[in-house]
Design an enzyme around this catalytic site. Structure first.
Site, PDB file in Angstrom:
ATOM      1  N   GLU A  71       2.204   1.863  -3.392  1.00 51.60           N
ATOM      2  CA  GLU A  71       1.143   2.438  -4.247  1.00 51.60           C
ATOM      3  C   GLU A  71       1.109   3.965  -4.102  1.00 51.60           C
ATOM      4  O   GLU A  71       1.060   4.706  -5.087  1.00 51.60           O
ATOM      5  CB  GLU A  71      -0.204   1.821  -3.858  1.00 51.60           C
ATOM      6  CG  GLU A  71      -1.409   2.430  -4.529  1.00 51.60           C
ATOM      7  CD  GLU A  71      -2.513   2.755  -3.535  1.00 51.60           C
ATOM      8  OE1 GLU A  71      -2.871   3.943  -3.422  1.00 51.60           O
ATOM      9  OE2 GLU A  71      -3.017   1.837  -2.853  1.00 51.60           O
ATOM     10  N   HIS A  72       1.158   4.455  -2.854  1.00 53.33           N
ATOM     11  CA  HIS A  72       1.166   5.912  -2.639  1.00 53.33           C
ATOM     12  C   HIS A  72       2.375   6.552  -3.311  1.00 53.33           C
ATOM     13  O   HIS A  72       2.269   7.576  -3.978  1.00 53.33           O
ATOM     14  CB  HIS A  72       1.253   6.203  -1.133  1.00 53.33           C
ATOM     15  CG  HIS A  72      -0.082   6.288  -0.464  1.00 53.33           C
ATOM     16  ND1 HIS A  72      -0.512   7.411   0.204  1.00 53.33           N
ATOM     17  CD2 HIS A  72      -1.076   5.385  -0.345  1.00 53.33           C
ATOM     18  CE1 HIS A  72      -1.715   7.196   0.704  1.00 53.33           C
ATOM     19  NE2 HIS A  72      -2.084   5.965   0.395  1.00 53.33           N
ATOM     20  N   HIS A  82       0.832  -1.206   0.000  1.00 55.95           N
ATOM     21  CA  HIS A  82       0.000   0.000   0.000  1.00 55.95           C
ATOM     22  C   HIS A  82       0.871   1.262   0.000  1.00 55.95           C
ATOM     23  O   HIS A  82       0.587   2.244  -0.694  1.00 55.95           O
ATOM     24  CB  HIS A  82      -0.918  -0.043   1.236  1.00 55.95           C
ATOM     25  CG  HIS A  82      -1.681   1.208   1.477  1.00 55.95           C
ATOM     26  ND1 HIS A  82      -1.373   2.093   2.496  1.00 55.95           N
ATOM     27  CD2 HIS A  82      -2.746   1.745   0.820  1.00 55.95           C
ATOM     28  CE1 HIS A  82      -2.216   3.109   2.455  1.00 55.95           C
ATOM     29  NE2 HIS A  82      -3.059   2.929   1.460  1.00 55.95           N
TER      30      HIS A  82
END
Lengths: 428, 439
Positions: B75-76, B72
């Site tokens: 992803e950012h 995650h």
């Protein structure tokens, strides 16, 4: 693309909109009753709508009625409610696949429509009262829903913030009314509300989808056209909220990990599409001022979003923050608003925002629900612009207008649902 | 360099089709033109989610363990190029860009009604150009910490993750997708690069694009922008998961108005066509068992034990976990659980009603038809089925072939009360305080 768009009056305060786009494989039917929002009736209006979709005079069992619609290829029916400015809207929706997509060409859409009409016009009543059993169950569900409003912290904070922002106005009321009032609702009262809705509520009916709509339109026209109407509500949705002399500051504690802050700004600017451009530039996209600064540069929050209620002339900015950062975030938000007021933005930012908005509007064409919803919103504005017509209005917005629009927004209220630790966490 | 080839996936039943381009770069590209639709939806996705914390490739040799929440985090961070922010690039196209990380997938998306070609160029370009520095990694800590805290304030999310912890003993679905404030503090640019080069290999990815789109144009853009990759023999490892659950019942408290619950039934994971058949059966069984037309729903609704917030879903992925989950609100969640288990036992003895079965099957068919009206759903479905090794229309085929006997078998294998658990969130507000909160 849309082959047919037609809105016509079929009764006093009753309008029927028909939208046909052959690419859709289903039709949706939206029926909305609009009434003044008041604390005394908000819960009862919703409860009446819930009961109408539970059973009817021909199918007195909830599960049998659900089975009937499931058997018509899952032609689901639903109840909805919500506040629009100082008005309350309750309604019914149905989605049904086109007959040409059924296995073996079964005819289902007409029957689904007729059953929906039975629900609305032939309710499950005995001696003028709704079924005692379903009244008790749905009333309990209404009470549960009112209680459960606290479960979603962001939307709960929004409701509490509206209490301050729209203090003294109907729009401050929660959608389902108060728990105390809901507890006192009686079956007799609901009979009165049902009669009132049919007699006086403003009504918007929409059939939208891939076609084959003639039967549905005929059924709706006949059923609604024969209602005896009087004292029909004429909703003037646009009710700008007055700016407070001094900004209100309210903070409420709650066991949370993160505080939820809502800031409200009010404006006299009445140009809806100009305001939309300004609000999107400030905080309505991942390249907006608030996203770039409050989130990306200062790392204060995961979200810091702007929303605009044109009917109340109010802009909301909400964010989730650590307690220690609420002042810092507030200062950063005010700084970005100032930047907009001083014209500290590029022509590129303005043009990119317009492009994003126009694309978003156009995308409504790709869902029968969205395009029906688009025209429903247009109705609240007293217009029937298509997404392309609105794109033309958006294109006309100039940077000078945006600066003036930004200057017109003034701080009205700050509400913080303030995070406090759980008792056991405090005690270590 | 090899040549790209094309394959058509068609459904005669629905009159729909999409094209798979086996691109010479190693990427499979799925394109579904939808005449009459205005928007274009694209996903550039990798088979990499929060559960992939232990892996190796031909290059790494041994297995590597990475911090929770790193997929995650990556992803950012991918949205920052060396010279610009990716959102600024998208801004000039009118596209609305986003990304998401799930348990077993990360996807970068855009939706646009204008300039889809330029938006696709940006998508393909930035996902292939990672740029991680200590400074930009540190900057993200605050933002993701706030995202984690936002999630921690959601009683629904808490209940759901509590259930997964109760159902799974070892499997990393026990862990929140975003990780914890502590685990993300261990993430470094080097670790992000390791994960990127492992999972963002075109052989481990897929591009899906639906709506207002042209197949030849997509291929031309892919030819220009995709950087051919070599398959690197990626291997991910999951701990051995026992058949039984970790905990039968878990309770937490939150400031809420009405108790929330999630009930889960754990069963054997699967993939491929078996997955489509099992999922189709599980969904119909859930609807027959506790859907709004079922006997149990009616009984509990009539007694005020449940309300219309009741929902159910099949939770599964990466061929390593599969559960059926029922969520709702109730004054007495334990009683709902007890009744549910009793109803399962009753149906095992008495069987499902044939007529109800055909009604539910018809309703699901109608729902499937409606889903084909949605560009976003079509783009998502292509990715989901691709990662499962099947085609979009296989689930509808599975549904059409489903029999009552299949459902009885599914009830036996996928709804074993011995392998079930309940998560409950009770209210920490006293009755009096609830009154105050309600106004």
């Amino acid at each position: 693309m849309i082959e047919k768009f037609e809105r016509r009056k079929i009764g006093e305060g009753i309008y029927l909109t028909e939208i046909v786009d052959p690419k859709f494989k289903a039709n949706v039917v939206r029926i909305r009753f609009c009434m003044p929002l008041d604390e005394d009736n908000a819960g009862a209006n919703v409860l009446t709508a819930m009961l109408l979709m539970t059973s009817n005079a021909h199918i007195r069992s909830r599960s049998e009625l659900t089975k009937k619609f499931a058997g018509l290829y899952g032609s689901s029916i639903g109840t909805s409610w919500g506040n629009i400015s100082d008005f309350q809207q309750v309604g019914f929706s149905m989605s049904c696949i086109l007959d040409k997509y059924t296995i073996g060409g079964e005819k289902v859409s007409g029957e689904a429509m007729r059953e929906l009409m039975r629900c609305i016009f032939e309710p499950d009543m005995t001696e003028g009262l709704f079924s005692e059993k379903y009244f008790a169950l749905r009333k309990q569900e209404l009470l549960d829903n009112i209680r459960a409003a606290v479960n979603d912290k962001r939307s709960y904070a929004y409701q509490r913030a509206k209490n301050t922002i729209y203090s003294g106005e109907p729009a401050a009321l929660p959608e389902l009314g108060s728990y105390e009032r809901a507890e006192k609702i009686t079956r007799e009262e609901l009979s009165e509300r049902y009669g009132y809705m049919l007699k006086s509520a403003a009504m918007e009916l929409t059939v939208c989808g891939g076609g084959e709509a003639a039967e549905a339109v005929e059924i709706l026209t006949e059923a609604f056209g024969k209602i005896k109407r009087e004292n029909v509500v004429s909703p003037g949705y646009r009710r700008p909220s007055p700016l407070k002399k001094e900004p209100a500051e309210v903070s409420e504690p709650m066991e949370l990990k993160q505080s939820k802050m809502f800031m409200a700004f009010k404006s006299q600017c009445r140009d809806i599409y100009l305001c939309k451009v300004f609000v999107a530039m400030l905080g309505g996209s991942p390249f907006s001022k608030l996203f770039a600064n409050v989130r990306e540069k200062l790392s204060l929050s995961y979200y810091c979003d702007c929303a605009y209620s044109e009917l109340k002339g109010t802009m909301f900015i909400d964010s989730g923050l650590d307690n220690a950062n609420t002042d810092k975030a507030r200062a950063a938000i005010m700084e970005q608003l100032r930047a907009m007021q001083e014209g500290d933005f590029t022509d590129e930012e303005l043009e990119n925002t317009k492009l994003l908005l126009k694309g978003g509007f156009k995308s409504n064409y790709d869902s029968e629900w969205d395009i029906a919803g688009w025209y429903a919103v247009q109705n609240t504005r007293g217009t029937s612009y298509s997404p392309e017509e609105v794109a033309v209005l958006i294109d006309k917005v100039t940077r000078e207008q945006v600066v003036e629009c930004a200057k017109s927004f003034e701080l009205d209220s700050v509400f913080i649902l303030k995070a406090v630790e759980k008792e056991e966490e405090r005690n270590g | 360099m090899g040549k790209s080839t094309r394959e058509i996936v068609r459904s005669e039943r629905f009159g729909e089709q999409y094209t798979v381009i086996h691109h010479f770069s190693g990427l499979d590209v799925l394109v579904w033109p939808m005449p009459g639709f205005s928007t274009t939806e694209a996903l550039f996705a990798t088979r990499y989610g929060s559960v992939n914390t232990c892996f190796r490739t031909a290059k790494t040799g041994d297995f590597i363990q990475v911090p929770e929440g790193i997929a995650h985090y990556l992803e950012h961070k991918l949205f920052e190029n060396e010279d610009t922010d990716v959102f600024d690039l998208y801004a000039a196209t009118g596209a609305s860009a986003n990304a998401f990380t799930s348990f077993d997938e990360t996807a970068y998306t855009f939706s646009t009604a204008e300039n889809w070609e330029q938006a696709l160029e940006i998508l393909l370009d930035f996902v292939q150009k990672p740029y991680f520095t200590q400074e930009n990694v540190d900057k993200e800590q605050g933002i993701i910490a706030q995202e984690i805290k936002m999630g921690e304030d959601s009683p629904f999310r808490k209940s759901y993750f509590d259930l997964l912890k109760a159902l799974y003993v070892e499997h990393p679905v026990r862990i929140d997708i975003a990780g914890t404030v502590e685990s993300i503090a261990q993430i470094t640019p080097e670790l992000l690069y390791d994960c990127y080069h492992t999972f963002y290999n075109l052989h481990n990815m897929v591009l899906s694009i639906a709506g207002n789109v042209d197949i030849d144009k997509v291929e031309e853009i892919c030819d220009r922008l995709l950087i051919p990759a070599e398959d690197q023999d990626l291997e991910t490892r999951f701990p051995q998961e026992p058949e039984g659950v970790a905990q039968k019942r878990v309770v937490d408290k939150f400031p809420i108005g009405l108790p929330i619950f999630d009930i889960g039934f754990k069963s054997e994971p699967c993939s491929g066509l078996e997955y489509e058949y099992r999922t189709a059966a599980a969904r119909v069984v859930l609807q027959l068992l506790i859907g709004s037309t079922s006997r149990l729903y009616q009984e509990m609704f009539d007694e005020g034990l449940i309300n219309s917030q009741l929902g159910y879903s099949v939770f599964s992925g990466s061929g390593s976990y599969f559960s059926c989950i029922i969520s709702g609100e109730s004054r007495d969640p334990d009683e709902v659980f007890r009744r549910l288990c009793a109803e399962i036992e009753r149906i095992k003895q008495e069987g499902f009603d044939e007529e109800e079965f055909s009604v539910i099957k018809k309703a699901r068919y109608g729902s499937y038809i409606r889903s084909l009206n949605n560009v976003e759903n079509c783009a998502d479905s292509m990715v989901d089925s691709y990662f499962n090794g099947t085609a979009v229309f296989d689930d509808a085929e599975a549904l059409s072939k489903l029999t009552v006997e299949d459902c009885m078998k599914a009830l036996d294998t996928m709804f074993d009360p011995e392998k079930s658990a309940i998560s409950i969130i009770e209210s920490s507000l006293g009755e009096g305080m609830q009154g105050q909160e309600k106004n």
